[in-house]
Every structure is written in C-alpha cells, then in structure tokens.
Design a protein around this motif. Structure first.
Motif: not given
Length: 445
Positions: A221-224, A323-328, A364-365
């Motif tokens: 699960i990825s997102g800022g 995980i902290h990320a702005n896109s997959p 991506q959230i």
C-alpha cells in the motif's frame, strides 16, 4: 486566516484579561492545588472520584482568590476544567484529544497550535503558558512510555494510551522552542463501508479487495504522508480469516486489527548508554521463527525491506505493508533503493526480479487538495521485461476538475484489463463479477 475553531472556552477570559495575567493566575491556582493534593494517589484512586475532588478543591481555591481575579460562574468553570486537564490529562491539548473530528494536533510553539479536521489545517486560540509549561506536558507523555527527552536526545517518538502517535523535537534542534505533533487514530476503526461512504473507493472494488486478501496475494500500500495508508491497511486486514496467525511489526504501534490470533511487536530505541536498540529488521527476522500465517509491517522504510521480500518469497503469502511513495513506480524504486542502501551486494537485475516475484499488488492512496483520500490506482505486477518490472493498472481514479466549493471531482474507472490474479481467485473459490472489468464502467464523483 480566520480561526473557525470553536473547541476553546478560554477566549472570553483572554478578551477580559491579558494572556500573561490569566496564565499567571491559573499557574498559581495549579501550584496551590498541587500543594494540597497527594499526587501519589492519582494512580490508585478512581478517576471519577479524583476528578470530583480536584474540581472541589480548585473551586475552593478560586473562591479564596476571588479578590485577585473576579470571575463569573462560566469563567470559573472554564478554569476548573483546565486545571483538571493539567493534573489528569495533557493540559490545553485535552479538548482536542476528546474531539473525534480532529486527526492531527500540531504544536509549533507554546503559543501556536494548529489542528487538522476533515483533511484541512486550521489555527486555534489555544496556547500554553510558556516553553516550560509545554515541556511539562511533553515530559508527561514520553515518561508514560518509558522514553526520555533532553538535550542529548532532542527527538523522540512516543504514543498516547489511545494509540495516537506523538513526535517531539526540542532545542537545540527546534529553534523556536519545543515542537510536538500528534497523529490521532479513530477510536472506532474505519471499515470498508466507511471508505465507500467517504468516496475513497467504489462498492465495485469491495469483492476484489476482499479477494486479494483471501487469495493470499502480497500487497504493498503506497501513498504520501497523511494519505491514509495505515487506515487502508487496517481495512484490508479485516478480510484475513480468523484461523490465521498474524504477526504485526511496527515502529510505533498504530494498527488496529480485530483478529484474536494476533501477535504485536514494536521496535525499541537505544537506551541512555546507546544499547538495546531493536530495529524493524530484527523483528522481521524473528517473526519468521514465530510460525506466522501472515506478516504485516506497519511501514517498510529501511533494511527490513529485504527480509520482508524474502518472507514473501518463502511461503509467507498474504503479507501486507505500506510504503511512502507518490506512485506505484516510485514505490518499486524506493524498495530497490532501501535494499541497496542496506549494503546488500545484489545486482539490480536480480533485485528487481526478487521484487517482482514477491509483490503481487500495489494499491496507491492519495490525499486530494480538498483533504479527502482516494484510491487512485490499483496495479498488478506481471513480471519482468528485460531489466524492468512490468505492471498493469486494473483500476484508477482520474481527477477532472475542482468545483466552486473546492471539492475534487473525477471518475473511478476500470481499464479493461483482465488481471492475472483472477486465476488465483478461481483456485481459491473466490467469485467476482468479470463484467465490471469492462472499460465502459465509470463512476463519477
């Protein structure tokens, strides 16, 4: 910026008296109370009884000091409540902690406090008396979890009894005095239906998300920051069967899983001698000896990424992490970077194959400009093409405009791709409506 926060009752008194005058008076009342009551009994006496006793004593002291600062009934009640919060709670922050609509409390200095409500920041009229007053509250918080904060350790992570996460920074690191941020969590955890109601996702995704967990696919699960990754992880965990053993690993305990067969572990910082530190990687390695059915890592952020991928590749299917990320694509790059920075001498091609075989799904959230969270992309990792990890986007949200009220408008849409995980669904006996993968499916919000 206009302050529309209505949680503070102190404002009328501050309009009547100078702030320094009022806080000095309240400080004297507090000190007089501490001279009278026995602090050692706070832990042993019933809280309701203690509350009544403190209120009674404070009122008595106020009557004695009536000639110093005349107060009407409402003003007297306000001071009594604030004194009770000082003794039993976290002082000026206590009303915010009782307000379920507030998700973040940000103390920039003793005289500047912001809160986040419904995804938007707003200033408040609440303040501490001075830096010393703020430090007393900070010391109360960190001591409750066995941590300490001073010039040699000017940063600390802690948590409140309700699970809220606290980060504190003090001088010399903090230039304008002590700072504190509190990330709060819902007393009643959100469910999938709540995410549908909040338009984070659409009902058509319900069976797919449930199937991804039940079919034991490994999900990233990825997102800022503040995008709702932990909330979404909690929701996804609801679909894990009760007969499976779950091991959770976190830096600061935030997850709110409801299963009975649950083992929770948390990292530990080094002590005053610099010893005793327990990292997430240590816990991941240890969890493999605990016969887990599923391993859930609150957030992967370092060398533990390698051990997590190993677990996923060696029979611990159905693992989840954030995980902290702005896109997959950024999430995959961050995973690779974490492992590289941990000094694992692995060629990039083998590392990417390792990642592509371990992770099955990336969700991506994102938090939109109106403060609302959205599931903006659901992608499936399909393998490798040359030296590149290949993915296919099954579902996405596309923003089309922002309306006159500042709300984000757009549409949820399937991309017309028949995902490979449907075969795993079939084997696991999980049924979903195949027609919904048609690209003509669109939901405007």
């Amino acid at each position: 910026m206009e302050n529309n926060f209505s949680g503070s009752e102190t404002r009328p008194i501050l309009d009547k008296y100078l702030p320094d005058e009022y806080f000095e008076f309240k400080s004297k009342i507090h000190e007089r109370l501490l001279d009278i009551i026995d602090l050692s009994m706070i832990e042993s006496v019933d809280q309701e009884q203690l509350d009544r006793q403190i209120r009674h004593l404070t009122e008595k002291i106020l009557l004695e000091q009536a000639n110093v600062m005349p107060l009407n009934f409402k003003e007297r009640e306000t001071i009594i409540s604030e004194i009770v919060d000082e003794v039993l709670g976290l002082g000026p922050l206590e009303p915010f902690l009782k307000d379920p609509t507030i998700s973040d409390i940000l103390v920039n200095s003793y005289k500047q406090i912001y809160v986040e409500r419904f995804g938007k920041l707003e200033p408040t009229d609440v303040r501490f008396k001075d830096d010393e007053h703020l430090m007393k509250i900070i010391d109360k918080i960190v001591s409750l979890v066995g941590r300490r904060i001073d010039e040699s350790t000017p940063m600390v992570d802690a948590r409140l009894s309700d699970g809220s996460r606290v980060n504190v920074v003090i001088p010399p690191i903090a230039l304008d005095g002590p700072m504190m941020s509190i990330r709060r969590f819902a007393v009643i955890p959100l469910e999938l239906e709540d995410l549908v109601a909040n338009q984070t996702l659409v009902p058509e995704l319900r069976d797919i998300l449930m199937g991804l967990v039940k079919a034991k696919l490994n999900i990233l699960i990825s997102g800022g920051t503040g995008s709702g990754k932990t909330t979404f992880l909690n929701v996804m965990s609801r679909f894990i069967p009760e007969n499976e053993r779950i091991v959770t690993i976190e830096d600061a305990a935030e997850l709110q899983l409801k299963q009975r067969h649950l083992v929770r572990m948390e990292t530990r910082p080094a002590n005053i001698e610099g010893k005793g530190e327990i990292l997430q990687r240590d816990l991941v390695i240890n969890s493999l000896r605990m016969r887990p059915s599923r391993i859930i890592i609150g957030e992967v952020r370092g060398a533990e990424a390698f051990d997590m991928l190993q677990a996923m590749n060696t029979g611990h299917d159905g693992s989840l992490t954030t995980i902290h990320a702005n896109s997959p694509r950024d999430a995959l790059i961050r995973l690779e970077t974490m492992i590289s920075m941990a000094n694992f001498d692995i060629p990039s091609e083998f590392l990417r194959r390792f990642i592509s075989s371990a992770i099955h799904i990336i969700v991506q959230i994102a938090r939109q400009v109106d403060g609302k969270r959205k599931l903006i992309s659901l992608q499936e990792i399909t393998g490798m093409e040359g030296n590149v990890i290949t993915t296919q986007e099954v579902f996405h949200f596309k923003q089309t405009r922002v309306d006159a009220e500042g709300n984000v408008r757009g549409r949820f849409q399937f991309n017309g791709i028949r995902p490979k995980f449907l075969e795993k669904f079939r084997i696991a006996g999980i049924r979903v409506n195949n027609e919904q993968f048609d690209p003509s499916f669109k939901v405007e919000v």
